[in-house]
Design a protein around this motif. Sequence first.
Motif, PDB file in Angstrom:
ATOM      1  N   ASP A   1      -3.978   7.324   0.364  1.00  0.00           N
ATOM      2  CA  ASP A   1      -3.457   5.972   0.227  1.00  0.00           C
ATOM      3  C   ASP A   1      -3.839   5.407  -1.123  1.00  0.00           C
ATOM      4  O   ASP A   1      -4.809   5.814  -1.738  1.00  0.00           O
ATOM      5  CB  ASP A   1      -3.981   5.059   1.341  1.00  0.00           C
ATOM      6  CG  ASP A   1      -5.484   4.842   1.244  1.00  0.00           C
ATOM      7  OD1 ASP A   1      -5.890   3.963   0.463  1.00  0.00           O
ATOM      8  OD2 ASP A   1      -6.239   5.548   1.927  1.00  0.00           O
TER       9      ASP A   1
ATOM     10  N   LYS B   1       0.844  -1.193   0.000  1.00  0.00           N
ATOM     11  CA  LYS B   1       0.000   0.000   0.000  1.00  0.00           C
ATOM     12  C   LYS B   1       0.876   1.238   0.000  1.00  0.00           C
ATOM     13  O   LYS B   1       1.842   1.322   0.749  1.00  0.00           O
ATOM     14  CB  LYS B   1      -0.911   0.020   1.220  1.00  0.00           C
ATOM     15  CG  LYS B   1      -1.958   1.144   1.184  1.00  0.00           C
ATOM     16  CD  LYS B   1      -2.981   0.954   2.292  1.00  0.00           C
ATOM     17  CE  LYS B   1      -4.171   1.871   2.078  1.00  0.00           C
ATOM     18  NZ  LYS B   1      -5.233   1.656   3.076  1.00  0.00           N
TER      19      LYS B   1
ATOM     20  N   ARG C   1      -5.275   4.107  10.523  1.00  0.00           N
ATOM     21  CA  ARG C   1      -6.372   4.322   9.575  1.00  0.00           C
ATOM     22  C   ARG C   1      -6.104   3.641   8.237  1.00  0.00           C
ATOM     23  O   ARG C   1      -7.007   3.091   7.607  1.00  0.00           O
ATOM     24  CB  ARG C   1      -6.599   5.820   9.358  1.00  0.00           C
ATOM     25  CG  ARG C   1      -7.242   6.525  10.538  1.00  0.00           C
ATOM     26  CD  ARG C   1      -7.779   7.884  10.140  1.00  0.00           C
ATOM     27  NE  ARG C   1      -6.728   8.783   9.680  1.00  0.00           N
ATOM     28  CZ  ARG C   1      -6.026   9.588  10.472  1.00  0.00           C
ATOM     29  NH1 ARG C   1      -6.236   9.582  11.777  1.00  0.00           N
ATOM     30  NH2 ARG C   1      -5.107  10.396   9.972  1.00  0.00           N
ATOM     31  N   HIS C   2      -4.860   3.678   7.795  1.00  0.00           N
ATOM     32  CA  HIS C   2      -4.539   3.097   6.496  1.00  0.00           C
ATOM     33  C   HIS C   2      -4.469   1.571   6.544  1.00  0.00           C
ATOM     34  O   HIS C   2      -4.609   0.911   5.513  1.00  0.00           O
ATOM     35  CB  HIS C   2      -3.231   3.675   5.969  1.00  0.00           C
ATOM     36  CG  HIS C   2      -3.339   5.109   5.576  1.00  0.00           C
ATOM     37  ND1 HIS C   2      -4.153   5.536   4.557  1.00  0.00           N
ATOM     38  CD2 HIS C   2      -2.775   6.232   6.085  1.00  0.00           C
ATOM     39  CE1 HIS C   2      -4.070   6.848   4.436  1.00  0.00           C
ATOM     40  NE2 HIS C   2      -3.245   7.292   5.367  1.00  0.00           N
TER      41      HIS C   2
ATOM     42  N   TRP D   1      -7.487  -3.013   5.199  1.00  0.00           N
ATOM     43  CA  TRP D   1      -6.536  -3.379   4.133  1.00  0.00           C
ATOM     44  C   TRP D   1      -5.614  -4.518   4.539  1.00  0.00           C
ATOM     45  O   TRP D   1      -5.407  -5.462   3.776  1.00  0.00           O
ATOM     46  CB  TRP D   1      -5.677  -2.179   3.724  1.00  0.00           C
ATOM     47  CG  TRP D   1      -4.510  -2.593   2.862  1.00  0.00           C
ATOM     48  CD1 TRP D   1      -4.563  -2.986   1.554  1.00  0.00           C
ATOM     49  CD2 TRP D   1      -3.145  -2.722   3.267  1.00  0.00           C
ATOM     50  NE1 TRP D   1      -3.300  -3.342   1.112  1.00  0.00           N
ATOM     51  CE2 TRP D   1      -2.417  -3.186   2.144  1.00  0.00           C
ATOM     52  CE3 TRP D   1      -2.477  -2.484   4.468  1.00  0.00           C
ATOM     53  CZ2 TRP D   1      -1.039  -3.414   2.203  1.00  0.00           C
ATOM     54  CZ3 TRP D   1      -1.108  -2.709   4.518  1.00  0.00           C
ATOM     55  CH2 TRP D   1      -0.398  -3.177   3.401  1.00  0.00           C
TER      56      TRP D   1
ATOM     57  N   VAL E   1       1.095   5.286   0.705  1.00  0.00           N
ATOM     58  CA  VAL E   1       0.493   6.420   1.387  1.00  0.00           C
ATOM     59  C   VAL E   1       1.206   7.674   0.916  1.00  0.00           C
ATOM     60  O   VAL E   1       2.438   7.771   1.011  1.00  0.00           O
ATOM     61  CB  VAL E   1       0.607   6.289   2.921  1.00  0.00           C
ATOM     62  CG1 VAL E   1       0.126   7.562   3.605  1.00  0.00           C
ATOM     63  CG2 VAL E   1      -0.196   5.098   3.411  1.00  0.00           C
TER      64      VAL E   1
END
Length: 305
Positions: A280, A86, A103-104, A108, A88
């Motif tokens: 993200d 991922k 949060r990210h 996920w 960001v």
Amino acid sequence: MCRVVDLRQAVLAKNDGAAQALRDELTARGTTVVNLLSSPGSGKTALLERELLLARERAVPVAALTADLATENDALRLARSGVPVKQVLTDGLCHLEAAMLGRHLDGWLPEDTRLLFVENVGNLVCPAGYDLGESLRVVLASVTEGEDKPLKYPSAFGLAQLVVVTKTDIAQAVEFDEAAFRANVERVNPGVEIVMTSARRGEGLGLLLDRALAAGTGAGTHTPVMARRQQETGHDHGSGHGPGQGSGHGHDHGHLHGHGHGGDHGSGHHHHHGPGHAHDHTPAHGAEHDHDHAHPQSRPAAQTR
């Protein structure tokens, strides 16, 4: 001045609380977080790509989150390993924070992930003060950066639980003095392990993965003297499990981040975001991606050492 200091400490205290909560949550599900810090161009993406490939070969469930001010280049490169990746985009923020990371990860991160490598923003100043809920903090430095790097950035190196030297294949060409570098690391962080690596030649390949797996079990993880001193003097706002808690109190947290969306529109208007803002993007492996704030080329950037 006192109000500024109090604000900085309050920001760090809030981050430490979020970091400990994230650490507890991930530990409960069997996930170990590894926080990778370095200057830009240290070669950490190249080394991490090799380590992720090795993790797949060893059937270790692993994922990677990479943070940059702009572009998806690093995520595209890491995605070639075939593991969940991922990107960001921080839009100018010079570091990740625990709440942002949480949060990210929400929705996920695969449930069975054993190791999560977080490639922090390329910077040895801002990220040093922020615990991300990691179980292992790693600082990387290439042989091209100079033997005095640990003395110039004592918080980054002083709070590391592992120091990785990269690009050793060109150490002789740049006249890297390994003994001097080791001595300088020892001055700011006595007893920390230093490993020598070359992503190009494969030197030291697997050592980062091994140390990360060991950190997940709590086996032999180094406790920096600087972290112990912070706890003793009351600067550690958290539980003491994370090496970065309470450090970096001299950092200014009053960021405003301007960026032109989609390039320069000629209007002179910029959008500003607070320090908790980031974008993200999770790239599909080997594919080209569109993003409002980054336009990667169809091919990943050329691999560095």
